[in-house]
Design an enzyme around this catalytic site. Structure first.
Site, PDB file in Angstrom:
ATOM      1  N   ASN A 206      -0.808  -7.188   6.931  1.00  0.00           N
ATOM      2  CA  ASN A 206      -1.737  -6.083   7.211  1.00  0.00           C
ATOM      3  C   ASN A 206      -1.114  -5.174   8.250  1.00  0.00           C
ATOM      4  OD1 ASN A 206      -2.631  -7.016   9.958  1.00  0.00           O
ATOM      5  ND2 ASN A 206      -3.187  -8.802   8.730  1.00  0.00           N
ATOM      6  N   ASP A 302      -8.760 -21.489   9.590  1.00  0.00           N
ATOM      7  CA  ASP A 302      -9.262 -20.466  10.514  1.00  0.00           C
ATOM      8  C   ASP A 302      -9.053 -20.941  11.949  1.00  0.00           C
ATOM      9  OD1 ASP A 302     -11.000 -18.824  12.165  1.00  0.00           O
ATOM     10  OD2 ASP A 302     -11.758 -18.039  10.266  1.00  0.00           O
ATOM     11  N   LYS A 334     -20.181 -13.351  12.296  1.00  0.00           N
ATOM     12  CA  LYS A 334     -18.899 -14.002  12.605  1.00  0.00           C
ATOM     13  C   LYS A 334     -18.998 -14.819  13.890  1.00  0.00           C
ATOM     14  CE  LYS A 334     -15.757 -11.792  10.524  1.00  0.00           C
ATOM     15  NZ  LYS A 334     -14.852 -10.734  10.112  1.00  0.00           N
ATOM     16  N   LYS A 338     -18.204 -18.682  13.376  1.00  0.00           N
ATOM     17  CA  LYS A 338     -16.961 -19.211  13.944  1.00  0.00           C
ATOM     18  C   LYS A 338     -17.210 -19.990  15.232  1.00  0.00           C
ATOM     19  CE  LYS A 338     -14.053 -15.904  11.662  1.00  0.00           C
ATOM     20  NZ  LYS A 338     -12.647 -15.840  11.300  1.00  0.00           N
TER      21      LYS A 338
HETATM   22  O1  C5P Z   1     -12.706 -13.792   9.361  1.00  0.00           O
HETATM   23  P1  C5P Z   1     -11.894 -12.715   9.984  1.00  0.00           P
HETATM   24  O2  C5P Z   1     -10.452 -12.744   9.618  1.00  0.00           O
HETATM   25  O3  C5P Z   1     -12.481 -11.342   9.843  1.00  0.00           O
HETATM   26  O4  C5P Z   1     -12.009 -13.027  11.563  1.00  0.00           O
HETATM   27  C1  C5P Z   1     -11.281 -12.356  12.528  1.00  0.00           C
HETATM   28  C2  C5P Z   1     -11.117 -13.227  13.740  1.00  0.00           C
HETATM   29  O5  C5P Z   1     -10.789 -14.550  13.342  1.00  0.00           O
HETATM   30  C3  C5P Z   1      -9.981 -12.783  14.619  1.00  0.00           C
HETATM   31  O6  C5P Z   1     -10.284 -13.140  15.948  1.00  0.00           O
HETATM   32  C4  C5P Z   1      -8.798 -13.595  14.099  1.00  0.00           C
HETATM   33  O7  C5P Z   1      -7.805 -13.770  15.079  1.00  0.00           O
HETATM   34  C5  C5P Z   1      -9.470 -14.912  13.728  1.00  0.00           C
HETATM   35  N1  C5P Z   1      -8.865 -15.602  12.582  1.00  0.00           N
HETATM   36  C6  C5P Z   1      -8.179 -16.792  12.815  1.00  0.00           C
HETATM   37  N2  C5P Z   1      -7.643 -17.485  11.759  1.00  0.00           N
HETATM   38  C7  C5P Z   1      -7.780 -17.033  10.503  1.00  0.00           C
HETATM   39  C8  C5P Z   1      -8.480 -15.839  10.252  1.00  0.00           C
HETATM   40  C9  C5P Z   1      -8.997 -15.137  11.335  1.00  0.00           C
HETATM   41  O8  C5P Z   1      -8.052 -17.206  13.961  1.00  0.00           O
HETATM   42  N3  C5P Z   1      -7.256 -17.712   9.516  1.00  0.00           N
END
Ligand code: C5P
Length: 394
Positions: A206, A302, A334, A338
């Site tokens: 990205n 994650d 989120k 999370k």
């Molecule tokens: O779910 P999403 O990618 O939108 O979430 C963003 C947040 O989750 C950010 O803080 C990113 O660093 C963290 N993230 C992570 N591991 C992943 C995906 C996202 O730590 N595999």
């Protein structure tokens, strides 16, 4: 031994206030080393400054006597802090552009110490776009500011541009010296984009530049934190003083995060790829006239979520959310899903160029409240976020 502060007195009408400032600093047990610019000597004399500071007043870059006693490089490092008061529009412009044509500007270019500027100028000069650009640049370089205040000016006009009062400057100085509760805390910062290989030459990634994560790490380092900086590939200069771990994939980032913990605080600013390529090729996939290759994706672990739910959970966990729609609602979801304490949310839409841009507009979401910050530089977001974290932790 007393701590030293260098004060550069610029050529503005507010120069007379620097005498009072020197007194205030001495009452806090600092030794003050004064530097007078050529134009400042039109407003205030060396004699009065040396009488008050009880120190030699440095004035000229090419004073051979001084160079043999103390060179300008040594002079730029001798103090814990350099204050510029008054910081005129001209001095600010020179600092912002790396000009070093006298002792004061050379000290600022050569120093590795904190610099605090107390601007003082006519309101139109302060509001001029050139000054605004220069201030923005200096804030990005990590310079600190106190004032200017609003009020009547020596030129008869009214508005922003009056130098902060000596006592206000002293209070800011005392804050600068306060030992942060983040000092020596072990803080994780993940940063940049990860890459998921399709084959040896192609990958999924990205647009994240790593600027936001780097700015946060730099702000935390300035507070004395021990930063573990785990970053995907990025062209941004790495935060000096951090433990730097370079990774490519989300899996590598995950492994590095859990191998190097536990942490007191974690800030997951990385734009981690949600999926990896299950059927990754070890050779370059050839273009065939038949169907294009099928890429099969599987979910990555994650990191933020697992860290928030781990046995050694950091005292504070901060995540980021970049959303194209329903920013706050999605960010709140989120936060709960999370299990982190704060989500820094920023909207991505067709007009928004958050990734790779030097500025951003974010909202800070926690269980208690949501705060909206204006559009500011990512460096300032790093500073504000580290202040917020400092206030939230013990
Ligand atoms: O779910 P999403 O990618 O939108 O979430 C963003 C947040 O989750 C950010 O803080 C990113 O660093 C963290 N993230 C992570 N591991 C992943 C995906 C996202 O730590 N595999």
């Amino acid at each position: 031994m007393k701590k030293k502060i260098t004060i550069i007195i610029g050529g503005g009408i507010a120069a007379y206030k620097s005498l009072e400032l020197i007194r205030h600093l001495q009452s806090e047990n600092f030794e003050v080393i004064p530097v007078l610019t050529k134009s400042a000597s039109n407003f205030i004399t060396s004699l009065s400054i040396s009488a008050i500071s009880k120190n030699k007043v440095y004035t000229d870059l090419f004073d051979l006597n001084d160079e043999s006693e103390m060179g300008h490089i040594q002079l730029s490092r001798i103090s814990e802090l350099i204050i510029v008061a008054p910081a005129t529009a001209n001095l600010i412009a020179k600092f912002a552009n790396g000009i070093a044509d006298d002792l004061a500007t050379t000290l600022i270019l050569a120093t590795d110490k904190k610099v605090l500027l107390a601007p003082s100028m006519n309101v139109r000069m302060w509001n001029h776009f050139a000054t605004k650009e220069n201030i923005k640049k200096l804030k990005n370089y990590g310079f600190q500011f106190v004032g200017p205040n609003s009020g009547e000016m020596a030129c008869g006009e009214f508005g922003l541009g009056r130098m902060a009062e000596p006592l206000e400057i002293k209070n800011k100085v005392m804050n600068t010296f306060k030992i942060s509760n983040l000092s020596n805390k072990k803080i994780l910062v993940t940063s940049g984009a990860t890459r998921e290989r399709i084959d040896p030459v192609r990958y999924i990634s990205n647009d994240s530049s790593g600027l936001q994560g780097t700015s946060i790490a730099n702000a935390l380092l300035r507070k004395g934190a021990k930063v573990t900086f785990i970053t995907g590939p990025s062209n941004i200069e790495k935060p000096v003083g951090a433990k730097i771990i370079n990774v490519e994939t989300a899996r590598e980032m995950y492994d590095a995060v859990f191998k190097n913990g536990p942490y007191n605080i974690a800030i997951c600013a990385a734009a981690v790829s949600d999926w990896y390529v299950e059927n990754k090729n070890s050779y370059k996939i050839k273009k065939k006239s038949s169907n294009p290759p099928q890429i099969s994706l599987r979910e990555n672990p994650d990191i933020l979520s697992e860290l928030s739910k781990s046995k050694n959970r950091p005292e504070l966990v901060v995540g980021f959310a970049a959303e194209t729609d329903e920013l706050i609602k999605n960010a709140e979801k989120k936060l709960t899903k999370k299990g982190c304490d704060i989500i820094v949310a920023n909207k991505i839409d067709k007009k928004s160029t958050v990734f790779g841009n030097a500025e951003n507009k974010v909202s800070i979401i926690s269980n208690k409240k949501t705060i909206h910050w204006p559009k500011i530089s990512k460096v300032e977001i790093g500073n504000k976020l580290s202040d917020l974290i400092e206030n939230l932790t013990n």
